[in-house]
Design an enzyme around this catalytic site. Structure first.
Site, PDB file in Angstrom:
ATOM      1  N   GLY A  17      28.481  26.364  15.991  1.00 54.51           N
ATOM      2  CA  GLY A  17      29.235  26.491  17.459  1.00 54.51           C
ATOM      3  C   GLY A  17      29.039  25.288  18.143  1.00 54.51           C
ATOM      4  O   GLY A  17      30.241  24.608  18.520  1.00 54.51           O
ATOM      5  N   THR A  18      27.910  24.728  18.420  1.00 56.38           N
ATOM      6  CA  THR A  18      27.694  23.548  19.089  1.00 56.38           C
ATOM      7  C   THR A  18      27.076  22.169  18.758  1.00 56.38           C
ATOM      8  O   THR A  18      27.222  21.131  19.094  1.00 56.38           O
ATOM      9  CB  THR A  18      26.542  23.885  20.322  1.00 56.38           C
ATOM     10  OG1 THR A  18      25.408  24.201  19.527  1.00 56.38           O
ATOM     11  CG2 THR A  18      27.078  24.933  21.247  1.00 56.38           C
ATOM     12  N   GLY A  19      26.750  22.728  17.186  1.00 55.66           N
ATOM     13  CA  GLY A  19      26.142  21.560  16.447  1.00 55.66           C
ATOM     14  C   GLY A  19      24.629  21.512  16.638  1.00 55.66           C
ATOM     15  O   GLY A  19      23.725  20.899  15.874  1.00 55.66           O
ATOM     16  N   HIS A  60      16.108  -1.893  15.206  1.00 54.36           N
ATOM     17  CA  HIS A  60      16.164  -0.477  14.819  1.00 54.36           C
ATOM     18  C   HIS A  60      15.283  -0.114  13.714  1.00 54.36           C
ATOM     19  O   HIS A  60      15.007   1.162  13.660  1.00 54.36           O
ATOM     20  CB  HIS A  60      17.600   0.033  14.860  1.00 54.36           C
ATOM     21  CG  HIS A  60      18.396  -0.484  15.990  1.00 54.36           C
ATOM     22  ND1 HIS A  60      18.212  -0.141  17.062  1.00 54.36           N
ATOM     23  CD2 HIS A  60      19.273  -1.648  16.095  1.00 54.36           C
ATOM     24  CE1 HIS A  60      19.050  -0.777  18.158  1.00 54.36           C
ATOM     25  NE2 HIS A  60      19.736  -1.706  17.336  1.00 54.36           N
ATOM     26  N   GLY A 111      22.180  24.089  16.764  1.00 53.81           N
ATOM     27  CA  GLY A 111      21.177  24.705  15.961  1.00 53.81           C
ATOM     28  C   GLY A 111      20.946  24.065  14.599  1.00 53.81           C
ATOM     29  O   GLY A 111      19.988  24.031  14.041  1.00 53.81           O
ATOM     30  N   HIS A 118      22.227   2.360  15.085  1.00 55.10           N
ATOM     31  CA  HIS A 118      20.810   2.374  15.432  1.00 55.10           C
ATOM     32  C   HIS A 118      19.804   3.353  15.079  1.00 55.10           C
ATOM     33  O   HIS A 118      18.518   3.052  15.053  1.00 55.10           O
ATOM     34  CB  HIS A 118      20.808   2.716  17.153  1.00 55.10           C
ATOM     35  CG  HIS A 118      21.535   1.559  18.014  1.00 55.10           C
ATOM     36  ND1 HIS A 118      21.283   1.768  19.342  1.00 55.10           N
ATOM     37  CD2 HIS A 118      22.163   0.540  17.417  1.00 55.10           C
ATOM     38  CE1 HIS A 118      22.068   0.614  19.851  1.00 55.10           C
ATOM     39  NE2 HIS A 118      22.386   0.087  18.530  1.00 55.10           N
ATOM     40  N   ASN A 119      20.122   4.582  14.594  1.00 54.92           N
ATOM     41  CA  ASN A 119      19.074   5.653  14.047  1.00 54.92           C
ATOM     42  C   ASN A 119      19.329   5.783  12.605  1.00 54.92           C
ATOM     43  O   ASN A 119      18.506   6.599  12.108  1.00 54.92           O
ATOM     44  CB  ASN A 119      19.440   6.931  15.017  1.00 54.92           C
ATOM     45  CG  ASN A 119      19.667   6.725  16.402  1.00 54.92           C
ATOM     46  OD1 ASN A 119      20.822   6.835  16.915  1.00 54.92           O
ATOM     47  ND2 ASN A 119      18.639   6.525  17.021  1.00 54.92           N
ATOM     48  N   ARG A 132      32.909  24.658  18.147  1.00 59.10           N
ATOM     49  CA  ARG A 132      33.533  25.283  19.387  1.00 59.10           C
ATOM     50  C   ARG A 132      33.447  24.274  20.598  1.00 59.10           C
ATOM     51  O   ARG A 132      34.147  24.672  21.551  1.00 59.10           O
ATOM     52  CB  ARG A 132      32.477  26.569  19.822  1.00 59.10           C
ATOM     53  CG  ARG A 132      32.547  27.777  18.888  1.00 59.10           C
ATOM     54  CD  ARG A 132      31.942  28.717  19.292  1.00 59.10           C
ATOM     55  NE  ARG A 132      31.762  29.909  18.297  1.00 59.10           N
ATOM     56  CZ  ARG A 132      30.832  30.918  18.283  1.00 59.10           C
ATOM     57  NH1 ARG A 132      29.544  30.782  18.908  1.00 59.10           N
ATOM     58  NH2 ARG A 132      31.205  31.924  17.449  1.00 59.10           N
ATOM     59  N   ARG A 182      12.079   0.824  14.635  1.00 62.60           N
ATOM     60  CA  ARG A 182      11.803   2.151  15.415  1.00 62.60           C
ATOM     61  C   ARG A 182      12.112   3.356  14.445  1.00 62.60           C
ATOM     62  O   ARG A 182      11.289   4.448  14.659  1.00 62.60           O
ATOM     63  CB  ARG A 182      12.921   2.172  16.643  1.00 62.60           C
ATOM     64  CG  ARG A 182      12.546   1.107  17.742  1.00 62.60           C
ATOM     65  CD  ARG A 182      13.957   0.743  18.348  1.00 62.60           C
ATOM     66  NE  ARG A 182      13.449  -0.281  19.236  1.00 62.60           N
ATOM     67  CZ  ARG A 182      14.334  -0.742  20.098  1.00 62.60           C
ATOM     68  NH1 ARG A 182      15.488  -0.781  19.828  1.00 62.60           N
ATOM     69  NH2 ARG A 182      13.939  -1.990  20.771  1.00 62.60           N
ATOM     70  N   HIS A 234      29.206  30.602  10.760  1.00 70.45           N
ATOM     71  CA  HIS A 234      30.666  31.309  11.041  1.00 70.45           C
ATOM     72  C   HIS A 234      31.418  30.722  12.022  1.00 70.45           C
ATOM     73  O   HIS A 234      32.609  30.498  12.123  1.00 70.45           O
ATOM     74  CB  HIS A 234      30.510  32.869  11.230  1.00 70.45           C
ATOM     75  CG  HIS A 234      29.525  32.844  12.524  1.00 70.45           C
ATOM     76  ND1 HIS A 234      28.230  32.589  12.348  1.00 70.45           N
ATOM     77  CD2 HIS A 234      29.709  33.248  13.612  1.00 70.45           C
ATOM     78  CE1 HIS A 234      27.656  32.884  13.392  1.00 70.45           C
ATOM     79  NE2 HIS A 234      28.495  33.331  14.390  1.00 70.45           N
TER      80      HIS A 234
HETATM   81  C1  RB5 Z   1      26.596  31.143  16.833  1.00 70.94           C
HETATM   82  O1  RB5 Z   1      27.248  32.204  17.645  1.00 70.94           O
HETATM   83  C2  RB5 Z   1      26.161  29.937  17.459  1.00 70.94           C
HETATM   84  O2  RB5 Z   1      24.970  30.189  18.238  1.00 70.94           O
HETATM   85  C3  RB5 Z   1      25.730  29.045  16.257  1.00 70.94           C
HETATM   86  O3  RB5 Z   1      27.143  28.580  15.822  1.00 70.94           O
HETATM   87  C4  RB5 Z   1      25.252  27.699  17.000  1.00 70.94           C
HETATM   88  O4  RB5 Z   1      25.961  27.034  17.863  1.00 70.94           O
HETATM   89  C5  RB5 Z   1      24.126  27.670  17.427  1.00 70.94           C
HETATM   90  O5  RB5 Z   1      23.268  26.245  17.906  1.00 70.94           O
END
Ligand code: RB5
Length: 147
Positions: A66-68, A133, A70, A98-99, A109, A136, A10
């Site tokens: 949200g952050t990438g 590379h 997870g 390289h990877n 976000r 590795r 989401h």
């Molecule tokens: C959802 O709130 C958030 O935790 C998810 O999108 C992500 O950022 C997790 O790594």
């Protein structure tokens, strides 16, 4: 033309929608959800996309939460996946050179739409350099296959 599997939770939904439309020009893109901003669990989407890249059905994957972070943790549990969390063009380029990254993880976000588009373009147009590379990356593959 690159076959790309894309997915988000989401928190990455809006950016995923924008990137899917952006990538449709010139690539084959298949969307593995999510379909709205209703809360969903990122591992469910990460595994769907990662397994299809791992099987060879798709050349590359793009995962957005949200952050990438997870998405990146989950996708890297799938054999054959080298998922890279990238936050600018430089990290995107080096994750390929390289990877040999095969999944790009982005923070919905964290990044603006324009930043994300530039990252994706750089990632898709950069090639693995091989050489030292490759040695590795092979060590990672060998470790994975020995488990
Ligand atoms: C959802 O709130 C958030 O935790 C998810 O999108 C992500 O950022 C997790 O790594």
């Amino acid at each position: 033309m690159v076959r790309i599997a894309i997915g988000s939770d989401h928190a990455g939904f809006r950016l995923k929608e924008r990137l899917r439309e952006f990538l449709k020009e010139g690539h084959q893109v298949v969307d593995f959800g999510t379909e709205s901003e209703e809360p969903t669990d990122y591992p469910d989407i990460a595994f769907k996309v990662a397994e299809r890249v791992s099987s060879g059905e798709f050349d590359r994957g793009i995962l957005i939460c949200g952050t990438g972070i997870g998405m990146c943790i989950a996708a890297n549990k799938v054999k054959g996946i080298r998922a890279a969390l990238c936050w600018d063009e430089r990290t995107a380029e080096l994750s390929r050179k390289h990877n040999d990254s095969n999944i790009l993880c982005l923070g919905g976000r964290i990044l603006s739409e324009e930043e994300a588009k530039r990252i994706v373009e750089k990632w898709l147009s950069s090639e693995f350099e091989g050489g030292r590379h490759l040695r590795r990356v092979r060590k990672i593959v060998e470790y994975e296959q020995s488990r």
